[in-house]
Design a protein around this motif. Structure first.
Motif, PDB file in Angstrom:
ATOM      1  N   MET A 131       0.842  -1.199   0.000  1.00  0.00           N
ATOM      2  CA  MET A 131       0.000   0.000   0.000  1.00  0.00           C
ATOM      3  C   MET A 131       0.882   1.255   0.000  1.00  0.00           C
ATOM      4  O   MET A 131       1.854   1.335   0.737  1.00  0.00           O
ATOM      5  N   ARG A 132       0.555   2.218  -0.851  1.00  0.00           N
ATOM      6  CA  ARG A 132       1.305   3.471  -0.944  1.00  0.00           C
ATOM      7  C   ARG A 132       0.619   4.525  -0.075  1.00  0.00           C
ATOM      8  O   ARG A 132      -0.606   4.674  -0.112  1.00  0.00           O
ATOM      9  N   TRP A 133       1.430   5.265   0.680  1.00  0.00           N
ATOM     10  CA  TRP A 133       0.888   6.221   1.637  1.00  0.00           C
ATOM     11  C   TRP A 133       1.406   7.633   1.370  1.00  0.00           C
ATOM     12  O   TRP A 133       2.552   7.828   0.969  1.00  0.00           O
ATOM     13  N   ARG A 161      14.308   3.753   3.013  1.00  0.00           N
ATOM     14  CA  ARG A 161      13.870   2.941   1.871  1.00  0.00           C
ATOM     15  C   ARG A 161      14.433   3.477   0.556  1.00  0.00           C
ATOM     16  O   ARG A 161      14.145   2.939  -0.504  1.00  0.00           O
ATOM     17  N   ARG A 162      15.189   4.585   0.663  1.00  0.00           N
ATOM     18  CA  ARG A 162      15.818   5.209  -0.491  1.00  0.00           C
ATOM     19  C   ARG A 162      14.799   5.584  -1.579  1.00  0.00           C
ATOM     20  O   ARG A 162      15.056   5.479  -2.773  1.00  0.00           O
ATOM     21  N   HIS A 163      13.653   6.070  -1.108  1.00  0.00           N
ATOM     22  CA  HIS A 163      12.603   6.469  -2.057  1.00  0.00           C
ATOM     23  C   HIS A 163      11.583   7.351  -1.347  1.00  0.00           C
ATOM     24  O   HIS A 163      11.141   7.043  -0.242  1.00  0.00           O
ATOM     25  N   GLY A 164      11.215   8.459  -1.995  1.00  0.00           N
ATOM     26  CA  GLY A 164      10.170   9.300  -1.428  1.00  0.00           C
ATOM     27  C   GLY A 164      10.108  10.654  -2.110  1.00  0.00           C
ATOM     28  O   GLY A 164      11.041  11.068  -2.820  1.00  0.00           O
ATOM     29  N   GLU A 215       5.301   7.508   1.319  1.00  0.00           N
ATOM     30  CA  GLU A 215       6.046   7.721   0.071  1.00  0.00           C
ATOM     31  C   GLU A 215       6.003   9.188  -0.330  1.00  0.00           C
ATOM     32  O   GLU A 215       6.891   9.681  -1.013  1.00  0.00           O
ATOM     33  N   VAL A 216       4.948   9.890   0.126  1.00  0.00           N
ATOM     34  CA  VAL A 216       4.748  11.293  -0.228  1.00  0.00           C
ATOM     35  C   VAL A 216       4.452  12.096   1.034  1.00  0.00           C
ATOM     36  O   VAL A 216       3.685  11.650   1.898  1.00  0.00           O
ATOM     37  N   LYS A 246      -5.029   8.618  -7.275  1.00  0.00           N
ATOM     38  CA  LYS A 246      -3.882   7.882  -7.800  1.00  0.00           C
ATOM     39  C   LYS A 246      -3.604   6.606  -6.992  1.00  0.00           C
ATOM     40  O   LYS A 246      -2.559   5.985  -7.140  1.00  0.00           O
ATOM     41  N   ARG A 247      -4.552   6.240  -6.118  1.00  0.00           N
ATOM     42  CA  ARG A 247      -4.484   5.003  -5.323  1.00  0.00           C
ATOM     43  C   ARG A 247      -3.521   5.104  -4.144  1.00  0.00           C
ATOM     44  O   ARG A 247      -3.029   4.098  -3.640  1.00  0.00           O
ATOM     45  N   PHE A 248      -3.259   6.321  -3.676  1.00  0.00           N
ATOM     46  CA  PHE A 248      -2.517   6.501  -2.431  1.00  0.00           C
ATOM     47  C   PHE A 248      -3.507   6.508  -1.271  1.00  0.00           C
ATOM     48  O   PHE A 248      -4.552   7.168  -1.339  1.00  0.00           O
ATOM     49  N   SER A 249      -3.195   5.784  -0.207  1.00  0.00           N
ATOM     50  CA  SER A 249      -3.891   5.991   1.051  1.00  0.00           C
ATOM     51  C   SER A 249      -3.295   7.231   1.707  1.00  0.00           C
ATOM     52  O   SER A 249      -2.119   7.556   1.494  1.00  0.00           O
TER      53      SER A 249
END
Length: 260
Positions: free
Chosen positions: A1-3, A128-131, A81-82, A24-27
């Motif tokens: 799940m993307r948050w 996580r080296r991503h965001g 993630e955002v 965009k399917r982000f929770s």
């Protein structure tokens, strides 16, 4: 799940950010000091887009607010993630006439909270080296004018911080984008609905939907900065180069005649 975490998410641009991210399917973890409105908005997103949407009512000016957000994320097992730092305040009034404590609110909300939340969530993302981090500055950050001194000054900090923090985070896989919009048709400026619609029609203001769509596009493309509209870019140069006598003229027209 993307948050995603969005501040100031109970109305205006913040709510639109939450809505388009949910699309965009982000929770979404929605943060605001308007508890009733926030829960209603979260419920709507859950029903409309079939994503998780948590209402987290907090006063971001409180020193413990960032710790409370981090504790909530840990409790729910959420790795964002955002992050969208959107919460803000606005006055068109000389600094000397602001109510007691209002200056502190500008600093707490636009400077301290944005900095602390960007750093704290940025660290989580870096693991996580991503965001993606999107900080909402303003076109006024280039235009120190009487009446919006605290707003433009704190938004200038936000832009400078974001541009430098972006470089610091680049090797960790975390992208930092700063948005510097011109006028957006929300309740922030206190315009009537009729006047707001007219301003959009003639291009003075842009709708939240249009602005947010483009801002998110820039963010996901890992762009450093977004200024909406060619006219706004030209205005930055024109207004920022106004001589002091012209700024004094603005002060006299905007404020001094009101007190006569």
């Amino acid at each position: 799940m993307r948050w995603a975490v969005v501040t100031g998410a109970s109305s205006g641009i913040g709510l639109e950010f939450a809505r388009q991210l949910a699309k965009k399917r982000f929770s979404v973890v929605m943060v605001s000091n308007q508890a009733r409105e926030l829960e209603s908005c979260a419920e709507h997103l859950r029903a409309m887009y079939f994503v998780e949407a948590y209402a987290l009512p907090l006063d971001l000016c409180a020193k413990e607010s960032v710790d409370a957000i981090l504790a909530f994320l840990e409790e729910k097992g959420i790795v964002p993630e955002v992050l969208v730092n959107n919460a803000g305040i606005f006055d068109f009034k000389p600094v000397s006439e602001l109510p007691e404590g209002r200056v502190d609110l500008y600093i707490d909300l636009h400077v301290r909270a944005v900095t602390a939340l960007s750093v704290a969530v940025g660290r989580i993302m870096a693991q996580r080296r991503h965001g993606y981090i999107l900080n909402m500055s303003s076109m006024s950050c280039w235009m120190p004018m009487p009446g919006i001194a605290m707003y433009s000054a704190t938004k200038a900090y936000m832009r400078a911080f974001s541009r430098a923090f972006r470089i610091e985070m680049k090797d960790s896989g975390v992208s930092v984008t700063v948005a510097c919009p011109g006028g957006i048709a929300t309740g922030l400026f206190g315009l009537s609905e009729k006047l707001s619609r007219f301003a959009v029609r003639i291009g003075v203001l842009v709708t939240p939907e249009r602005f947010v769509k483009r801002a998110l596009k820039k963010m996901f493309r890992r762009k450093a900065q977004y200024i909406n509209g060619g006219l706004n870019r030209l205005s930055i140069v024109a207004v920022a180069s106004l001589p002091e006598w012209a700024r004094i003229k603005v002060k006299r027209v905007a404020f001094d005649r009101k007190s006569v």
